[in-house]
Write a protein that holds these residues in place. Structure first.
Motif, PDB file in Angstrom:
ATOM      1  N   ARG A 139      -6.728  10.745 -33.636  1.00 41.61           N
ATOM      2  CA  ARG A 139      -5.382  10.997 -33.096  1.00 41.61           C
ATOM      3  C   ARG A 139      -4.340  10.956 -34.192  1.00 41.61           C
ATOM      4  NH1 ARG A 139      -1.131   7.946 -32.210  1.00 41.61           N
ATOM      5  NH2 ARG A 139      -2.308   6.059 -32.758  1.00 41.61           N
ATOM      6  N   MET A 140      -4.431   9.955 -35.056  1.00 41.25           N
ATOM      7  CA  MET A 140      -3.431   9.824 -36.126  1.00 41.25           C
ATOM      8  C   MET A 140      -3.558  10.944 -37.148  1.00 41.25           C
ATOM      9  SD  MET A 140      -3.087   5.701 -36.741  1.00 41.25           S
ATOM     10  CE  MET A 140      -4.835   5.323 -36.904  1.00 41.25           C
ATOM     11  N   LEU A 141      -4.788  11.330 -37.462  1.00 40.10           N
ATOM     12  CA  LEU A 141      -4.977  12.427 -38.408  1.00 40.10           C
ATOM     13  C   LEU A 141      -4.516  13.755 -37.803  1.00 40.10           C
ATOM     14  CD1 LEU A 141      -8.498  11.511 -39.833  1.00 40.10           C
ATOM     15  CD2 LEU A 141      -6.328  11.432 -41.078  1.00 40.10           C
ATOM     16  N   LEU A 142      -4.798  13.945 -36.523  1.00 40.07           N
ATOM     17  CA  LEU A 142      -4.406  15.186 -35.872  1.00 40.07           C
ATOM     18  C   LEU A 142      -2.888  15.292 -35.770  1.00 40.07           C
ATOM     19  CD1 LEU A 142      -5.430  17.758 -34.650  1.00 40.07           C
ATOM     20  CD2 LEU A 142      -5.875  16.547 -32.499  1.00 40.07           C
ATOM     21  N   ALA A 143      -2.223  14.164 -35.519  1.00 44.41           N
ATOM     22  CA  ALA A 143      -0.762  14.170 -35.497  1.00 44.41           C
ATOM     23  C   ALA A 143      -0.214  14.570 -36.860  1.00 44.41           C
ATOM     24  CB  ALA A 143      -0.232  12.792 -35.094  1.00 44.41           C
ATOM     25  N   GLN A 144      -0.769  13.993 -37.921  1.00 40.88           N
ATOM     26  CA  GLN A 144      -0.311  14.343 -39.269  1.00 40.88           C
ATOM     27  C   GLN A 144      -0.521  15.824 -39.563  1.00 40.88           C
ATOM     28  OE1 GLN A 144      -1.598  11.378 -42.399  1.00 40.88           O
ATOM     29  NE2 GLN A 144      -2.496  10.385 -40.608  1.00 40.88           N
ATOM     30  N   ALA A 185       3.770  26.315 -20.485  1.00 45.47           N
ATOM     31  CA  ALA A 185       4.531  25.096 -20.769  1.00 45.47           C
ATOM     32  C   ALA A 185       5.704  25.381 -21.695  1.00 45.47           C
ATOM     33  CB  ALA A 185       3.614  24.046 -21.389  1.00 45.47           C
ATOM     34  N   LEU A 186       5.500  26.234 -22.691  1.00 44.28           N
ATOM     35  CA  LEU A 186       6.582  26.563 -23.621  1.00 44.28           C
ATOM     36  C   LEU A 186       7.691  27.328 -22.906  1.00 44.28           C
ATOM     37  CD1 LEU A 186       7.818  26.597 -26.419  1.00 44.28           C
ATOM     38  CD2 LEU A 186       6.399  28.578 -26.975  1.00 44.28           C
ATOM     39  N   ARG A 235      -3.209  22.620 -29.379  1.00 43.50           N
ATOM     40  CA  ARG A 235      -3.527  21.837 -28.178  1.00 43.50           C
ATOM     41  C   ARG A 235      -2.943  20.436 -28.273  1.00 43.50           C
ATOM     42  NH1 ARG A 235      -9.662  20.388 -26.010  1.00 43.50           N
ATOM     43  NH2 ARG A 235      -9.003  19.404 -24.054  1.00 43.50           N
ATOM     44  N   TYR A 236      -3.105  19.807 -29.433  1.00 41.16           N
ATOM     45  CA  TYR A 236      -2.526  18.474 -29.609  1.00 41.16           C
ATOM     46  C   TYR A 236      -1.021  18.517 -29.383  1.00 41.16           C
ATOM     47  CZ  TYR A 236      -0.434  14.427 -31.762  1.00 41.16           C
ATOM     48  OH  TYR A 236       0.347  13.310 -31.965  1.00 41.16           O
ATOM     49  N   PHE A 237      -0.341  19.482 -29.991  1.00 39.56           N
ATOM     50  CA  PHE A 237       1.108  19.509 -29.917  1.00 39.56           C
ATOM     51  C   PHE A 237       1.581  19.702 -28.477  1.00 39.56           C
ATOM     52  CE2 PHE A 237       5.464  20.500 -30.817  1.00 39.56           C
ATOM     53  CZ  PHE A 237       5.725  19.782 -31.976  1.00 39.56           C
ATOM     54  N   PHE A 238       0.899  20.551 -27.735  1.00 45.86           N
ATOM     55  CA  PHE A 238       1.317  20.788 -26.358  1.00 45.86           C
ATOM     56  C   PHE A 238       0.959  19.624 -25.432  1.00 45.86           C
ATOM     57  CE2 PHE A 238       2.014  25.036 -27.873  1.00 45.86           C
ATOM     58  CZ  PHE A 238       3.020  25.522 -27.041  1.00 45.86           C
ATOM     59  N   HIS A 239      -0.092  18.898 -25.733  1.00 44.72           N
ATOM     60  CA  HIS A 239      -0.483  17.774 -24.880  1.00 44.72           C
ATOM     61  C   HIS A 239       0.255  16.480 -25.215  1.00 44.72           C
ATOM     62  CE1 HIS A 239      -4.642  19.522 -23.487  1.00 44.72           C
ATOM     63  NE2 HIS A 239      -3.621  20.306 -23.205  1.00 44.72           N
ATOM     64  N   TYR A 240       0.513  16.232 -26.497  1.00 38.61           N
ATOM     65  CA  TYR A 240       1.048  14.950 -26.930  1.00 38.61           C
ATOM     66  C   TYR A 240       2.523  14.994 -27.335  1.00 38.61           C
ATOM     67  CZ  TYR A 240      -3.699  13.012 -27.120  1.00 38.61           C
ATOM     68  OH  TYR A 240      -4.946  12.563 -26.801  1.00 38.61           O
ATOM     69  N   LEU A 280       5.027  18.068 -26.992  1.00 42.01           N
ATOM     70  CA  LEU A 280       6.007  18.823 -26.207  1.00 42.01           C
ATOM     71  C   LEU A 280       6.510  18.057 -24.985  1.00 42.01           C
ATOM     72  CD1 LEU A 280       7.499  21.522 -26.307  1.00 42.01           C
ATOM     73  CD2 LEU A 280       5.759  22.462 -24.763  1.00 42.01           C
ATOM     74  N   PRO A 281       5.683  17.245 -24.302  1.00 46.97           N
ATOM     75  CA  PRO A 281       6.205  16.494 -23.150  1.00 46.97           C
ATOM     76  C   PRO A 281       7.361  15.548 -23.495  1.00 46.97           C
ATOM     77  CG  PRO A 281       3.810  16.552 -23.074  1.00 46.97           C
ATOM     78  CD  PRO A 281       4.205  17.121 -24.414  1.00 46.97           C
ATOM     79  N   LYS A 282       7.507  15.181 -24.768  1.00 47.51           N
ATOM     80  CA  LYS A 282       8.608  14.296 -25.161  1.00 47.51           C
ATOM     81  C   LYS A 282       9.972  14.942 -24.928  1.00 47.51           C
ATOM     82  CE  LYS A 282       5.871  12.089 -28.847  1.00 47.51           C
ATOM     83  NZ  LYS A 282       5.711  11.926 -30.314  1.00 47.51           N
ATOM     84  N   THR A 283      10.009  16.269 -24.882  1.00 47.75           N
ATOM     85  CA  THR A 283      11.295  16.951 -24.746  1.00 47.75           C
ATOM     86  C   THR A 283      11.985  16.613 -23.430  1.00 47.75           C
ATOM     87  OG1 THR A 283      10.237  18.928 -23.812  1.00 47.75           O
ATOM     88  CG2 THR A 283      10.547  18.870 -26.200  1.00 47.75           C
ATOM     89  N   LYS A 284      11.235  16.304 -22.381  1.00 46.29           N
ATOM     90  CA  LYS A 284      11.854  16.004 -21.085  1.00 46.29           C
ATOM     91  C   LYS A 284      12.755  14.785 -21.176  1.00 46.29           C
ATOM     92  CE  LYS A 284       8.563  18.206 -17.959  1.00 46.29           C
ATOM     93  NZ  LYS A 284       9.580  19.195 -17.519  1.00 46.29           N
ATOM     94  N   ALA A 285      12.296  13.732 -21.844  1.00 42.59           N
ATOM     95  CA  ALA A 285      13.113  12.526 -21.978  1.00 42.59           C
ATOM     96  C   ALA A 285      14.349  12.780 -22.826  1.00 42.59           C
ATOM     97  CB  ALA A 285      12.276  11.394 -22.579  1.00 42.59           C
ATOM     98  N   TRP A 286      14.182  13.526 -23.905  1.00 43.34           N
ATOM     99  CA  TRP A 286      15.330  13.823 -24.771  1.00 43.34           C
ATOM    100  C   TRP A 286      16.366  14.666 -24.041  1.00 43.34           C
ATOM    101  CZ3 TRP A 286      11.204  15.337 -28.840  1.00 43.34           C
ATOM    102  CH2 TRP A 286      10.831  14.212 -29.581  1.00 43.34           C
TER     103      TRP A 286
END
Length: 621
Positions: free
Chosen positions: A377-382, A518-519, A589-594, A596-602
């Protein structure tokens, strides 16, 4: 994937950079010349930069009472960079340039930032010279810009002051006509001649001995008829202030200008680059008193006006905008360097055992930590942060090439798109590639916090980029307060059309269809949030949550970038038989799953115009 293979894919498969060679300016180039430039920069970075990254972090620049001292490795790296011709790579042949596309130039320079971002004092020289090419007189171009492109002289930008960092309207450095010479001040061949007095702070590469001269571009205010400084930015003008005075042939006169080093700033990172407090016209070097001095007149550092009086900030933005892409790329490459180090560590560090149906079997051999889901997870985020940011920066560079060589419609679109994307190009990598550096430390565990491994230095170096060339908050206010509104929102509409084009394309690709949907929804949310933020017409209401808006906007842009990159990869390899394709699609896939959902809170606080932060009583802290 290596940096080189990633660059090759983005340049040639995704951006189709070779199509630029059909344009008159680039007809001498082909894939071979582009590859040769990348090969040369990769080699120099590997031989002259990377081996000394720790050295220049430990052996910081120091002032010996006469000059600033840097390690020999810094001089060697600078000389190799100059010899490569990369200072003028995108310039005309007549200027000694290669007429390379800016996209290729930026990609090639990425190797240096990845190898050692702090070792190069040439950081701003190219931007300084490019500004003079756009706004200087013919003689200023000949004398100052050409010598900078040749690497004979270095260049800086002098904006901030001890009491005025981001608020340039509050600068107090003043410039008055130099009327005490036999040569009329307004008729000096090098430009209308002024005397400057004031102090400038945070000047990268402000003093060193790497080149024989340093050309400072200084913002200063010309007093009004009553001798008072005009409030705000209207009176700000731009001046060339060389460290050593020169003649109209570009030769040193032997006279030191009154520009003095007042001190070196000692930073958390970027320790290999001098960062200076400079005094202009304080009398340490009295131009008037030196024998052979070509000018008399009042005290002060000698400067030559660039452009029109009172238009200095408009001129300086030419350099600042270029620098913001450079900062974004530097942040990206620091994140990338940390990612490569973390990946190497994870592939070779055995620790822990796999969990089976009966739990962990201590008799089994240890597994490499890259096999653990959380490390992946950490490597994929990087990987998603850094390779996505790299694609964004190269996309912006491609827009620069469109501005310079496209047809009229392409030029207009590129200008608008670049205006909207610049705050993201600077801010997004400086936040999320810094997060990548933090994750690289985490992958290393306790070792990552020590100087035995390079990842702590990468984090320290990268932390500056959220401040460099306009802080995070300033970029956010620029985006929401100006860029999405300019030209009646045409830039935002054009970006939305580009994003929706990718959405429609990806909707027909089974592996990407859900991401495309989703986009599309998120883009609609951004549009609604923009309207809601400005629904009262009161700037304080809209801008109270400018940073969350920029974070959501940036994640939306990066989701678009990843969707487009993944679609390109699948076009080339529909079966995902290549690991590189699996990497691109997996990152999307990582970006859309982990992410992009953060945008709702912002966007929620933007849409509601939440005033929690703006109205919190100062006394309550």
């Amino acid at each position: 994937m290596t940096l080189r293979t990633t660059l090759d894919f983005l340049l040639h498969d995704w951006l189709d950079t070779l199509s630029l060679t059909s344009r008159e300016r680039f007809t001498d180039h082909n894939r071979e010349t582009f590859d040769a430039v990348l090969d040369t920069c990769e080699r120099i970075a590997r031989e002259k930069y990377a081996p000394f990254n720790r050295l220049i972090d430990v052996q910081e620049p120091h002032f010996d009472g006469d000059k600033v001292v840097l390690p020999q490795a810094t001089q060697d790296a600078h000389d190799a960079f100059v010899a490569s011709g990369m200072l003028s790579a995108a310039q005309d042949y007549a200027l000694g340039g290669m007429q390379l596309p800016y996209t290729v130039e930026l990609a090639a320079n990425a190797f240096f930032s990845c190898a050692s971002v702090g070792i190069s004092a040439a950081l701003l020289t190219g931007g300084n010279a490019n500004l003079l090419m756009a706004h200087g007189t013919e003689l200023q171009k000949e004398v100052f810009a050409k010598n900078e492109f040749a690497g004979r002289w270095a260049g800086t930008m002098c904006l901030s002051e001890p009491q005025a960092g981001s608020s340039l309207s509050d600068i107090t450095t003043r410039a008055v006509p130099d009327t005490g010479s036999s040569t009329p001040w307004e008729q000096d061949p090098l430009g209308a001649r002024y005397r400057l007095k004031g102090n400038k702070m945070w000047i990268s590469a402000g003093d060193h001995e790497l080149t024989e001269n340093i050309v400072h571009l200084v913002l200063a205010k010309i007093p009004d008829a009553d001798g008072k400084l005009v409030p705000g930015t209207k009176g700000i003008s731009l001046f060339i202030v060389p460290k050593k005075l020169v003649d109209t042939q570009g030769q040193l006169t032997g006279v030191r200008n009154d520009v003095a080093l007042a001190g070196l700033n000692h930073k958390l990172g970027w320790r290999g680059t001098t960062n200076c407090l400079l005094n202009f016209g304080e009398g340490k070097f009295s131009v008037d008193a030196q024998a052979g001095g070509p000018w008399g007149g009042g005290a002060g550092a000698i400067g030559y006006l660039v452009g029109q009086p009172g238009k200095g900030l408009q001129c300086m933005f030419h350099m600042m905008n270029e620098a913001r892409i450079g900062v974004g790329m530097a942040a990206t490459m620091l994140g990338m360097a940390g990612y490569y180090a973390a990946l190497d560590y994870a592939q070779n560090r055995p620790q822990g055992r796999p969990i089976t149906g009966n739990g962990k079997d201590p008799a089994q051999p240890q597994t490499r930590i890259i096999e653990h889901a959380d490390v992946k997870r950490m490597l994929l985020a990087q990987k998603a942060y850094c390779e996505g940011a790299l694609a964004l920066e190269l996309y912006c560079a491609r827009l620069v090439d469109e501005q310079h060589t496209g047809n009229p419609a392409e030029v207009a679109d590129a200008r608008l798109l670049l205006e909207v994307l610049l705050p993201i190009a600077k801010s997004w990598p400086s936040e999320w590639c810094l997060e990548a550096n933090s994750l690289a430390i985490q992958v290393h565990g306790g070792y990552g916090y020590t100087r035995d491994f390079p990842v702590e230095q990468y984090w320290r170096d990268n932390r500056l980029n959220m401040i460099h060339e306009g802080t995070h908050g300033i970029q956010a206010m620029d985006l929401l307060g100006r860029k999405v509104l300019m030209d009646e929102g045409k830039g935002l509409k054009l970006l939305s059309h580009r994003i929706m084009a990718t959405v429609h394309r990806a909707s027909g690709i089974p592996a990407l269809a859900l991401h495309a949907k989703a986009l599309g929804r998120t883009l609609q949310d951004v549009g609604e949030a923009t309207q809601q933020a400005w629904s009262t017409g009161v700037p304080t209401d809209a801008l109270a949550n400018a940073v969350p808006y920029m974070q959501a906007f940036g994640h939306t842009v990066l989701a678009w970038i990843w969707l487009d990159v993944a679609a390109c990869a699948l076009d080339n390899d529909p079966a995902q038989s290549e690991v590189s394709t699996q990497g691109h699609v997996g990152c999307a896939r990582y970006f859309f799953h982990y992410e992009l959902p953060k945008t709702k809170a912002w966007l929620a606080v933007v849409q509601s115009r939440d005033m929690t932060c703006a109205t919190f009583p100062s006394e309550a802290f």
